[in-house]
Write a protein that holds these residues in place. Structure first.
Motif, PDB file in Angstrom:
ATOM      1  N   ILE A   1     -29.674 -20.620   9.123  1.00 16.47           N
ATOM      2  CA  ILE A   1     -28.994 -21.456   8.128  1.00 16.47           C
ATOM      3  C   ILE A   1     -29.601 -21.202   6.747  1.00 16.47           C
ATOM      4  CG2 ILE A   1     -28.600 -23.833   7.361  1.00 16.47           C
ATOM      5  CD1 ILE A   1     -28.402 -24.611  10.323  1.00 16.47           C
ATOM      6  N   GLY A   2     -28.728 -20.906   5.791  1.00 20.10           N
ATOM      7  CA  GLY A   2     -29.164 -20.599   4.440  1.00 20.10           C
ATOM      8  C   GLY A   2     -29.322 -19.116   4.167  1.00 20.10           C
ATOM      9  N   ARG A   3     -29.339 -18.310   5.209  1.00 17.44           N
ATOM     10  CA  ARG A   3     -29.463 -16.858   5.037  1.00 17.44           C
ATOM     11  C   ARG A   3     -28.086 -16.230   4.804  1.00 17.44           C
ATOM     12  NH1 ARG A   3     -31.882 -13.392   9.178  1.00 17.44           N
ATOM     13  NH2 ARG A   3     -32.600 -12.158   7.392  1.00 17.44           N
ATOM     14  N   ALA A   4     -28.063 -15.074   4.191  1.00 18.12           N
ATOM     15  CA  ALA A   4     -26.804 -14.361   3.978  1.00 18.12           C
ATOM     16  C   ALA A   4     -26.227 -13.924   5.312  1.00 18.12           C
ATOM     17  CB  ALA A   4     -27.035 -13.152   3.083  1.00 18.12           C
ATOM     18  N   LYS A   5     -24.949 -14.215   5.534  1.00 12.90           N
ATOM     19  CA  LYS A   5     -24.303 -13.834   6.786  1.00 12.90           C
ATOM     20  C   LYS A   5     -24.350 -12.330   7.013  1.00 12.90           C
ATOM     21  CE  LYS A   5     -21.007 -17.676   7.161  1.00 12.90           C
ATOM     22  NZ  LYS A   5     -19.577 -18.038   7.262  1.00 12.90           N
ATOM     23  N   VAL A   6     -24.069 -11.567   5.959  1.00 14.34           N
ATOM     24  CA  VAL A   6     -23.970 -10.124   6.108  1.00 14.34           C
ATOM     25  C   VAL A   6     -25.327  -9.510   6.468  1.00 14.34           C
ATOM     26  CG1 VAL A   6     -24.370  -9.515   3.677  1.00 14.34           C
ATOM     27  CG2 VAL A   6     -22.867  -8.107   5.096  1.00 14.34           C
ATOM     28  N   VAL A   7     -26.420 -10.068   5.942  1.00 15.91           N
ATOM     29  CA  VAL A   7     -27.760  -9.567   6.262  1.00 15.91           C
ATOM     30  C   VAL A   7     -28.115  -9.901   7.703  1.00 15.91           C
ATOM     31  CG1 VAL A   7     -30.215  -9.792   5.728  1.00 15.91           C
ATOM     32  CG2 VAL A   7     -28.531  -9.680   3.876  1.00 15.91           C
ATOM     33  N   THR A   8     -27.833 -11.135   8.120  1.00 16.66           N
ATOM     34  CA  THR A   8     -28.118 -11.550   9.497  1.00 16.66           C
ATOM     35  C   THR A   8     -27.300 -10.737  10.485  1.00 16.66           C
ATOM     36  OG1 THR A   8     -28.511 -13.791   8.672  1.00 16.66           O
ATOM     37  CG2 THR A   8     -28.221 -13.538  11.047  1.00 16.66           C
ATOM     38  N   ALA A   9     -26.024 -10.510  10.183  1.00 18.75           N
ATOM     39  CA  ALA A   9     -25.159  -9.724  11.060  1.00 18.75           C
ATOM     40  C   ALA A   9     -25.628  -8.275  11.147  1.00 18.75           C
ATOM     41  CB  ALA A   9     -23.718  -9.787  10.571  1.00 18.75           C
ATOM     42  N   ALA A  10     -26.045  -7.712  10.018  1.00 21.11           N
ATOM     43  CA  ALA A  10     -26.536  -6.328  10.013  1.00 21.11           C
ATOM     44  C   ALA A  10     -27.811  -6.208  10.831  1.00 21.11           C
ATOM     45  CB  ALA A  10     -26.777  -5.866   8.576  1.00 21.11           C
ATOM     46  N   GLU A  11     -28.674  -7.192  10.753  1.00 21.77           N
ATOM     47  CA  GLU A  11     -29.904  -7.178  11.551  1.00 21.77           C
ATOM     48  C   GLU A  11     -29.582  -7.239  13.038  1.00 21.77           C
ATOM     49  OE1 GLU A  11     -32.826  -9.400   8.274  1.00 21.77           O
ATOM     50  OE2 GLU A  11     -32.092 -10.489  10.039  1.00 21.77           O
ATOM     51  N   TRP A  12     -28.593  -8.064  13.387  1.00 21.63           N
ATOM     52  CA  TRP A  12     -28.196  -8.122  14.801  1.00 21.63           C
ATOM     53  C   TRP A  12     -27.688  -6.770  15.275  1.00 21.63           C
ATOM     54  CZ3 TRP A  12     -23.645  -6.758  17.057  1.00 21.63           C
ATOM     55  CH2 TRP A  12     -23.558  -6.999  18.426  1.00 21.63           C
ATOM     56  N   ALA A  13     -26.827  -6.137  14.498  1.00 24.30           N
ATOM     57  CA  ALA A  13     -26.257  -4.847  14.890  1.00 24.30           C
ATOM     58  C   ALA A  13     -27.332  -3.784  15.037  1.00 24.30           C
ATOM     59  CB  ALA A  13     -25.209  -4.416  13.871  1.00 24.30           C
ATOM     60  N   ALA A  14     -28.324  -3.812  14.149  1.00 23.35           N
ATOM     61  CA  ALA A  14     -29.405  -2.832  14.222  1.00 23.35           C
ATOM     62  C   ALA A  14     -30.252  -3.036  15.475  1.00 23.35           C
ATOM     63  CB  ALA A  14     -30.278  -2.928  12.970  1.00 23.35           C
ATOM     64  N   ARG A  15     -30.460  -4.289  15.852  1.00 20.97           N
ATOM     65  CA  ARG A  15     -31.202  -4.559  17.099  1.00 20.97           C
ATOM     66  C   ARG A  15     -30.377  -4.177  18.311  1.00 20.97           C
ATOM     67  NH1 ARG A  15     -32.134  -9.475  14.511  1.00 20.97           N
ATOM     68  NH2 ARG A  15     -30.685 -10.518  15.943  1.00 20.97           N
ATOM     69  N   PHE A  16     -29.084  -4.447  18.253  1.00 16.69           N
ATOM     70  CA  PHE A  16     -28.202  -4.194  19.386  1.00 16.69           C
ATOM     71  C   PHE A  16     -28.101  -2.709  19.696  1.00 16.69           C
ATOM     72  CE2 PHE A  16     -23.878  -3.236  20.926  1.00 16.69           C
ATOM     73  CZ  PHE A  16     -23.898  -3.954  22.120  1.00 16.69           C
ATOM     74  N   ASP A  17     -27.975  -1.892  18.647  1.00 21.52           N
ATOM     75  CA  ASP A  17     -27.876  -0.446  18.852  1.00 21.52           C
ATOM     76  C   ASP A  17     -28.479   0.263  17.637  1.00 21.52           C
ATOM     77  OD1 ASP A  17     -27.285   2.169  19.394  1.00 21.52           O
ATOM     78  OD2 ASP A  17     -25.162   1.858  19.790  1.00 21.52           O
ATOM     79  N   PRO A  18     -29.747   0.668  17.738  1.00 23.24           N
ATOM     80  CA  PRO A  18     -30.418   1.318  16.606  1.00 23.24           C
ATOM     81  C   PRO A  18     -29.759   2.627  16.174  1.00 23.24           C
ATOM     82  CG  PRO A  18     -32.019   0.588  18.256  1.00 23.24           C
ATOM     83  CD  PRO A  18     -30.657   0.440  18.875  1.00 23.24           C
ATOM     84  N   ALA A  19     -28.906   3.205  17.013  1.00 30.84           N
ATOM     85  CA  ALA A  19     -28.258   4.475  16.658  1.00 30.84           C
ATOM     86  C   ALA A  19     -27.111   4.286  15.670  1.00 30.84           C
ATOM     87  CB  ALA A  19     -27.746   5.178  17.913  1.00 30.84           C
ATOM     88  N   LEU A  20     -26.640   3.068  15.505  1.00 30.06           N
ATOM     89  CA  LEU A  20     -25.543   2.809  14.580  1.00 30.06           C
ATOM     90  C   LEU A  20     -26.041   2.862  13.139  1.00 30.06           C
ATOM     91  CD1 LEU A  20     -23.791  -0.219  16.331  1.00 30.06           C
ATOM     92  CD2 LEU A  20     -23.290   2.215  16.597  1.00 30.06           C
ATOM     93  N   HIS A  21     -25.176   3.332  12.256  1.00 30.42           N
ATOM     94  CA  HIS A  21     -25.483   3.335  10.824  1.00 30.42           C
ATOM     95  C   HIS A  21     -24.809   2.113  10.214  1.00 30.42           C
ATOM     96  CE1 HIS A  21     -26.446   4.763   6.857  1.00 30.42           C
ATOM     97  NE2 HIS A  21     -25.165   4.815   6.509  1.00 30.42           N
TER      98      HIS A  21
END
Length: 253
Positions: free
Chosen positions: A79-99
């Motif tokens: 809560i209070g964090r940028a949605k796009v930053v939080t979502a990008a962090e999730w995607a990077a954890r989910f699959d580090p091979a994604l750009h």
């Protein structure tokens, strides 16, 4: 693909309608996701899961407590964090091979062409007509297909548009010129069922994948200009065709 990537996407590869060629195509594509809120959350999860090689995320909003009922990528600590930053962090954890590229900004007529350039498809899950029309008009100008997804209460709408093609309609052919302003109903005003958001977001991800695989796999045609209306209460699905408007300000003559 390396053996570990082949194993990760094995359930895709064994599908005759997709196969190795289809999976290789997904790995080599670039999708721009406009909005990582209600629709963007489930869409991003399945797009990342599909192995789409490059994902650009655009959103200027921050996480609020009221989002957690339906935006399942976020937790109370976000809560209070940028949605796009939080979502990008999730995607990077989910699959580090994604750009993953994240833009914490509001897309409009002034920056849309720059932000969307180079995309193979744009998936728009934004929550106002001004943004939707700016994105749609830029897609026509750039020659980029658009997957448009919207919802309210218990109804969702998903469609693929290719207004840059001579015989196909665009999003503006559907809604016209009356909605360029930002005053439209929101989930805060009307309410929305969380599970309905997941249903529409996943449908939109499937529709965008359909565009990316056109001509490579036999997943089905992109269904340009066909608006799919999902009724979560009935439940039911009906489809209508959006005709090309010759006088359209974006794609018309």
């Amino acid at each position: 693909m390396t053996p570990d990537r082949l194993d990760r996407f094995a359930r895709h590869i064994v599908l005759p309608e997709l196969g190795g060629a289809g999976q290789a195509r997904l790995v080599d594509t670039h999708l721009v996701l406009v909005g990582v809120g209600g629709i963007g959350n489930p869409a991003l999860q399945y797009l990342a899961g599909a192995g789409i090689g490059r994902l650009t995320l655009i959103d200027d909003d921050v996480v609020e407590a009221s989002n957690l009922q339906r935006q399942t990528l976020f937790a109370p600590a976000d809560i209070g964090r940028a949605k796009v930053v939080t979502a990008a962090e999730w995607a990077a954890r989910f699959d580090p091979a994604l750009h993953i590229v994240a833009h914490q900004t509001r897309i409009d007529g002034g920056n849309a062409a720059t932000l969307l350039a180079g995309a193979d498809v744009v998936l728009d899950g934004s929550d106002n007509f001004a943004t939707r029309l700016a994105v749609a008009d830029a897609c026509v100008a750039l020659g980029v297909p658009l997957t448009s997804a919207a919802l309210g209460r218990f109804q969702g709408q998903v469609a693929n548009f290719a207004g840059h093609l001579p015989d196909q309609s665009c999003y503006r052919c559907f809604v016209g010129d009356a909605f360029d302003a930002e005053d439209c109903d929101t989930c805060a005003d009307q309410g929305v069922l969380g599970a309905m958001v997941g249903m529409v977001g996943a449908f939109a991800a499937m529709h965008a994948i359909r565009v990316l695989l056109a001509g490579v796999a036999t997943l089905g045609d992109p269904q340009w200009g066909r608006l799919h209306v999902l009724d979560g209460l009935a439940p039911s699905l009906r489809t209508m065709r959006i005709a090309k408007d010759p006088a359209c300000g974006a794609c018309g003559a």
